[in-house]
Design a protein around this motif. Structure first.
Motif, PDB file in Angstrom:
ATOM      1  N   LEU A 171       0.835  -1.204   0.000  1.00  0.00           N
ATOM      2  CA  LEU A 171       0.000   0.000   0.000  1.00  0.00           C
ATOM      3  C   LEU A 171       0.871   1.256   0.000  1.00  0.00           C
ATOM      4  CD1 LEU A 171      -2.988   0.892   0.160  1.00  0.00           C
ATOM      5  CD2 LEU A 171      -2.760   0.924   2.638  1.00  0.00           C
ATOM      6  N   LEU A 172       1.934   1.224   0.808  1.00  0.00           N
ATOM      7  CA  LEU A 172       2.852   2.359   0.868  1.00  0.00           C
ATOM      8  C   LEU A 172       3.576   2.545  -0.466  1.00  0.00           C
ATOM      9  CD1 LEU A 172       4.144   4.524   2.693  1.00  0.00           C
ATOM     10  CD2 LEU A 172       5.896   2.834   3.311  1.00  0.00           C
ATOM     11  N   LEU A 173       3.945   1.444  -1.100  1.00  0.00           N
ATOM     12  CA  LEU A 173       4.624   1.500  -2.383  1.00  0.00           C
ATOM     13  C   LEU A 173       3.772   2.180  -3.446  1.00  0.00           C
ATOM     14  CD1 LEU A 173       6.962   0.494  -4.323  1.00  0.00           C
ATOM     15  CD2 LEU A 173       5.514  -1.534  -4.710  1.00  0.00           C
ATOM     16  N   LEU A 174       2.480   1.801  -3.488  1.00  0.00           N
ATOM     17  CA  LEU A 174       1.596   2.336  -4.519  1.00  0.00           C
ATOM     18  C   LEU A 174       1.224   3.792  -4.284  1.00  0.00           C
ATOM     19  CD1 LEU A 174      -0.759  -0.755  -5.001  1.00  0.00           C
ATOM     20  CD2 LEU A 174       1.038   0.031  -6.551  1.00  0.00           C
ATOM     21  N   SER A 175       1.172   4.206  -3.011  1.00  0.00           N
ATOM     22  CA  SER A 175       0.734   5.586  -2.712  1.00  0.00           C
ATOM     23  C   SER A 175       1.888   6.569  -2.580  1.00  0.00           C
ATOM     24  CB  SER A 175      -0.099   5.601  -1.419  1.00  0.00           C
ATOM     25  OG  SER A 175       0.679   5.121  -0.332  1.00  0.00           O
ATOM     26  N   SER A 176       3.118   6.044  -2.374  1.00  0.00           N
ATOM     27  CA  SER A 176       4.249   6.948  -2.122  1.00  0.00           C
ATOM     28  C   SER A 176       4.569   7.822  -3.327  1.00  0.00           C
ATOM     29  CB  SER A 176       5.489   6.137  -1.726  1.00  0.00           C
ATOM     30  OG  SER A 176       5.849   5.241  -2.777  1.00  0.00           O
ATOM     31  N   SER A 177       4.401   7.270  -4.532  1.00  0.00           N
ATOM     32  CA  SER A 177       4.721   8.063  -5.721  1.00  0.00           C
ATOM     33  C   SER A 177       3.816   9.278  -5.827  1.00  0.00           C
ATOM     34  CB  SER A 177       4.609   7.201  -6.976  1.00  0.00           C
ATOM     35  OG  SER A 177       3.294   6.682  -7.110  1.00  0.00           O
ATOM     36  N   TYR A 178       2.528   9.102  -5.501  1.00  0.00           N
ATOM     37  CA  TYR A 178       1.585  10.231  -5.563  1.00  0.00           C
ATOM     38  C   TYR A 178       1.855  11.225  -4.446  1.00  0.00           C
ATOM     39  CZ  TYR A 178      -0.811   7.126  -8.775  1.00  0.00           C
ATOM     40  OH  TYR A 178      -1.094   6.309  -9.827  1.00  0.00           O
ATOM     41  N   THR A 179       2.317  10.713  -3.299  1.00  0.00           N
ATOM     42  CA  THR A 179       2.653  11.606  -2.187  1.00  0.00           C
ATOM     43  C   THR A 179       3.788  12.539  -2.590  1.00  0.00           C
ATOM     44  OG1 THR A 179       1.979   9.920  -0.594  1.00  0.00           O
ATOM     45  CG2 THR A 179       3.381  11.713   0.227  1.00  0.00           C
ATOM     46  N   ARG A 180       4.820  11.976  -3.247  1.00  0.00           N
ATOM     47  CA  ARG A 180       5.943  12.802  -3.687  1.00  0.00           C
ATOM     48  C   ARG A 180       5.487  13.878  -4.677  1.00  0.00           C
ATOM     49  NH1 ARG A 180       8.716   7.794  -3.691  1.00  0.00           N
ATOM     50  NH2 ARG A 180       8.342   7.552  -5.943  1.00  0.00           N
ATOM     51  N   LEU A 181       4.576  13.485  -5.569  1.00  0.00           N
ATOM     52  CA  LEU A 181       4.095  14.440  -6.576  1.00  0.00           C
ATOM     53  C   LEU A 181       3.346  15.601  -5.918  1.00  0.00           C
ATOM     54  CD1 LEU A 181       2.812  12.022  -9.376  1.00  0.00           C
ATOM     55  CD2 LEU A 181       5.025  13.173  -9.215  1.00  0.00           C
ATOM     56  N   ILE A 182       2.547  15.297  -4.906  1.00  0.00           N
ATOM     57  CA  ILE A 182       1.771  16.351  -4.237  1.00  0.00           C
ATOM     58  C   ILE A 182       2.692  17.253  -3.417  1.00  0.00           C
ATOM     59  CG2 ILE A 182      -0.016  16.785  -2.490  1.00  0.00           C
ATOM     60  CD1 ILE A 182      -1.446  14.290  -3.570  1.00  0.00           C
ATOM     61  N   LEU A 183       3.748  16.690  -2.845  1.00  0.00           N
ATOM     62  CA  LEU A 183       4.711  17.519  -2.121  1.00  0.00           C
ATOM     63  C   LEU A 183       5.415  18.488  -3.076  1.00  0.00           C
ATOM     64  CD1 LEU A 183       6.285  14.900   0.340  1.00  0.00           C
ATOM     65  CD2 LEU A 183       4.653  16.731   0.873  1.00  0.00           C
ATOM     66  N   ILE A 184       5.754  18.013  -4.268  1.00  0.00           N
ATOM     67  CA  ILE A 184       6.362  18.896  -5.275  1.00  0.00           C
ATOM     68  C   ILE A 184       5.359  19.973  -5.686  1.00  0.00           C
ATOM     69  CG2 ILE A 184       7.279  19.012  -7.626  1.00  0.00           C
ATOM     70  CD1 ILE A 184       8.309  16.123  -7.195  1.00  0.00           C
TER      71      ILE A 184
END
Length: 787
Positions: free
Chosen positions: A709-722
């Motif tokens: 779950l963390l693997l699949l959501s982490s990429s979107y988290t990074r994008l929102i932080l940017i």
């Protein structure tokens, strides 16, 4: 060929229902949002352009020191027409006045009447439905009604020649019926009355009192030449100085184009209901970005699904299809989706337009038979189709047949980078709107809860009308007798938006060159107690001091302007409008104008004139207090209807425009987030599907569901932080520009710039959560076997 492209496009839409539904929903909502915003923007930009002479009409505005106003002396336009050749005609319009009208023993208090010159019908293009344009305003006791007022008073009868009783004294003859002023007119009225001959004589020679709006009709050659306008302004100022020397009042006059009044007026003593060009620019950009966000959904999903399309592209190329044909096919599919979305968007707009009008305080109409609007809608659809379909068409058509037919297509870093960049752009828009929404909300709460310098709760007021003016002592006695009404004061104006002011103020030590505009207010002895205003030094007016009729009280700002301190101000000589007196007290500054304006120097003098009865009701006794006020009114003033209002409601009405903008920000921020999440959901579902085998292998090797779950959501988290890093400075620039319009405003703290991205991140997690959880809990054996 085109028919085949369209047919193929419809087949693909039907074949991939979920993909098509997400794309159509996103595009339709994005288009509907943009159409609503553009309708509003078009309405704001159209103000006063319906007048035949719109480009030749200018309003005279004035600036004295830091005081900018929309009014000017009534004698000025008369003199300008005589002395300046470029001035072809003029019309003066009064501020809105109240009328008590009676018809068949029924009385109505009307609040939106204007007194004006007979040239009103020549200069402006308000349609006269009934009556003679040349004579309608020539008779001294005539009145023009709008169509809605004609129906209100006379039903289906022809009102021409019929009478209305004004203020229980004068008969007015209806000489014309005007069409209701369109909503895109800065002048809104229900009745038009002519300035009488006697009044005109006095007004024509009055160059000292600023109390009329004046409009000049200029020669076309002058009106269309900016340099000629500047020259005319110079001539206007020269003519004024010949009548009022600079030693008396130094003022500069400008010519404001009629079509610029609604969006470019930051003036005092102006007509109500103006817009703001900043809001128009902001929402026009929002409309574009919401549409771009919807297009990004399409581009992201189309490129993400490229593996599904790869073999189709390869086979078509093998059998002879050129890249141009493939681009045309994919663009055709995009255009079909766009036109389907447009039809749905128009249906959405029709459904929500009444609610949008209520929210925005407008009366917008979607007229599909209007050729200009139809072209705009088609333009939006074509632009959306081209924008959304261009990159996927170019990307998909570029596949090499040998590579895609040999085995599964592998995504390149470039396509992944593009999709991530598009997701970032989506959330930049969403976060900026969220930050804007939070700031607007906090500023409105600040306005609502801010202490204006007096306690605004439980304050009611009753305007003095009719016989009350002649029975003021009796009125005071009756109010004092009743415990419910005994806590009252009388004020010449309501201290919410005072428009009375003068520069005819002299004080000890005043510089000969100083020219300061002083608003003034006439108040009764218990004004300070009713409003609970703090007295800093000296005393307030008191019935025990007969000389108080010649004494004055000033506020802190006036004290500072005059160069006094709390101690030295008391006892100083002061002259207001040539009436000499003494300063007996200093009160703490309080807001008596909207908080867009800084607190100005204020002079209070004792009220011997009348105005408004303002009283403070006891907590929980408001209804009984109103009933007591009504009984006193009926006793003293039976021929006039009783009316009252709440002071805090009047204060709230001053910020109606900001409240409407806040509602619009809320709406479009929610829609931008929804559209972004709609695409994010589709993208996460597809990417989870693409990584099915990887997830199965990871689980076989011991990965937990939470790590998947963390693997699949982490990429979107990074994008929102940017996206947060990009959005925050942009939002800071926009909100500070908006807050500059308020003299008193919040200081946006770091919490706003944290809360908005966190909200976006939380919503994004919820969006991708379902597909991520489903993938994380799926059977690894089944996943690997399926692959």
């Amino acid at each position: 060929m085109i028919r085949n492209y369209i047919k193929t496009a419809f087949r693909n839409i039907v074949k991939h229902k979920a993909f098509s539904a997400i794309n159509i929903a996103g595009l339709a909502i994005g288009m509907a949002s943009s159409i609503l915003i553009l309708l509003w923007v078009q309405h704001e930009l159209s103000f006063d352009r319906f007048h035949e002479n719109a480009n030749e009409l200018f309003r005279i505005t004035a600036e004295a020191s830091e005081f900018k106003t929309a009014v000017n002396p009534p004698g000025m336009p008369v003199g300008l027409k005589k002395e300046i050749q470029a001035v072809k005609n003029y019309v003066r319009v009064s501020k809105a006045v109240k009328l008590l009208l009676e018809k068949d023993r029924q009385q109505f208090e009307e609040k939106n009447a204007l007194y004006t010159d007979p040239s009103f019908l020549d200069i402006f293009s308000f349609p006269l439905l009934k009556g003679n344009k040349k004579t309608a305003l020539q008779q001294p006791n005539s009145i023009l009604l709008t169509a809605s007022m004609a129906t209100k008073y006379f039903g289906t009868e022809n009102p021409l020649g019929k009478s209305l009783l004004l203020d229980n004294q004068h008969n007015l003859t209806v000489t014309g019926v005007l069409a209701n002023p369109p909503s895109n007119s800065h002048l809104q009225f229900d009745f038009i009355l002519p300035i009488t001959t006697e009044s005109a004589r006095a007004l024509n020679s009055n160059w000292g009192n600023f109390n009329f709006y004046s409009y000049l009709l200029l020669d076309k050659t002058v009106a269309n030449d900016p340099q000629a306008i500047l020259k005319t302004e110079s001539l206007i100022n020269t003519v004024y100085k010949r009548n009022i020397p600079e030693s008396t009042l130094k003022v500069a006059f400008q010519l404001q184009p009629l079509t610029a009044i609604h969006l470019h007026s930051n003036l005092q003593i102006d007509v109500a209901g103006h817009g703001n060009i900043l809001y128009v620019k902001i929402f026009f950009i929002v409309a574009i970005f919401i549409l771009v966000v919807a297009c990004i959904n399409f581009m992201n999903l189309a490129t993400a699904r490229s593996a599904k399309k790869a073999k189709e592209v390869g086979l078509r190329k093998v059998v002879g299809a050129s890249r141009a044909q493939l681009i045309a096919q994919f663009m055709g599919e995009s255009m079909v989706l766009s036109f389907v979305s447009l039809v749905i968007a128009i249906g959405i707009v029709y459904s929500v337009l009444p609610y949008f009008n209520q929210l925005a305080g407008t009366s917008l109409v979607l007229q599909l038979l209007n050729s200009n609007l139809l072209l705009i809608l088609l333009g939006i659809s074509i632009a959306t189709g081209l924008l959304a379909g261009s990159y996927p068409a170019l990307y998909l058509s570029g596949f090499q047949p040998v590579k895609v037919l040999k085995g599964p297509l592998k995504f390149t870093g470039g396509s992944q980078l593009l999709r991530n960049s598009l997701v970032i752009l989506q959330f930049v828009v969403s976060i900026v709107l969220l930050i804007g929404t939070l700031v607007v909300y906090q500023q409105l709460q600040f306005i609502k809860t801010r202490n204006p310098g007096f306690d605004k709760a439980n304050l009611l007021y009753m305007p003095m009308t009719g016989d009350m003016w002649n029975k003021q002592q009796l009125l005071k006695d009756e109010l004092q007798k009743n415990p419910l009404t005994s806590n009252f004061a009388i004020s010449s104006e309501l201290p919410v938006n005072i428009d009375a002011g003068t520069n005819d103020v002299l004080w000890e030590g005043k510089s000969p060159n100083a020219q300061v505009i002083f608003p003034f207010l006439r108040v009764s002895e218990n004004f300070i107690d009713v409003f609970q205003i703090k007295l800093l030094s000296g005393r307030f007016f008191s019935p025990g001091f007969i000389a108080d009729s010649n004494n004055y009280i000033i506020n802190e700002t006036a004290m500072n302007v005059m160069g006094f301190t709390r101690e030295t101000a008391i006892g100083k000589a002061l002259s207001l409008n040539e009436k000499k007196g003494t300063i007996i007290g200093v009160v703490k500054d309080f807001n008596y104008k909207p908080i867009h304006t800084s607190i100005e120097p204020l002079i209070l003098e004792l009220n011997k004139w009348g105005g408004h009865v303002i009283l403070r009701s006891a907590a929980g006794k408001t209804t009984e207090t109103i009933e007591a006020m009504a009984a006193i009114h009926q006793q003293l003033n039976p021929n006039f209807p009783f009316s009252f209002n709440f002071l805090d409601q009047d204060l709230a009405n001053l910020y109606k425009g900001e409240q409407q903008i806040g509602h619009l920000f809320n709406l479009f921020a929610i829609l931008a987030i929804f559209i972004s999440c709609l695409g994010l959901y589709g993208l996460s579902a597809f990417m989870a599907q693409q990584r099915t085998r990887e997830i199965g292998v990871r689980k076989v090797l011991g990965a937990s569901a939470s790590s998947i779950l963390l693997l699949l959501s982490s990429s979107y988290t990074r994008l929102i932080l940017i996206a947060t890093l990009v959005a925050s400075p942009l939002a800071w620039l926009v909100i500070h520009k908006w807050l500059e319009g308020f003299a008193y405003h919040i200081q946006p703290g770091w919490s706003i710039f944290v809360a908005a991205p966190l909200a976006a991140l939380f919503i994004a997690w919820l969006t991708v959560g379902y597909e991520s959880v489903k993938a994380a809990w799926s059977s690894p054996v089944k996943n690997i076997r399926t692959e």
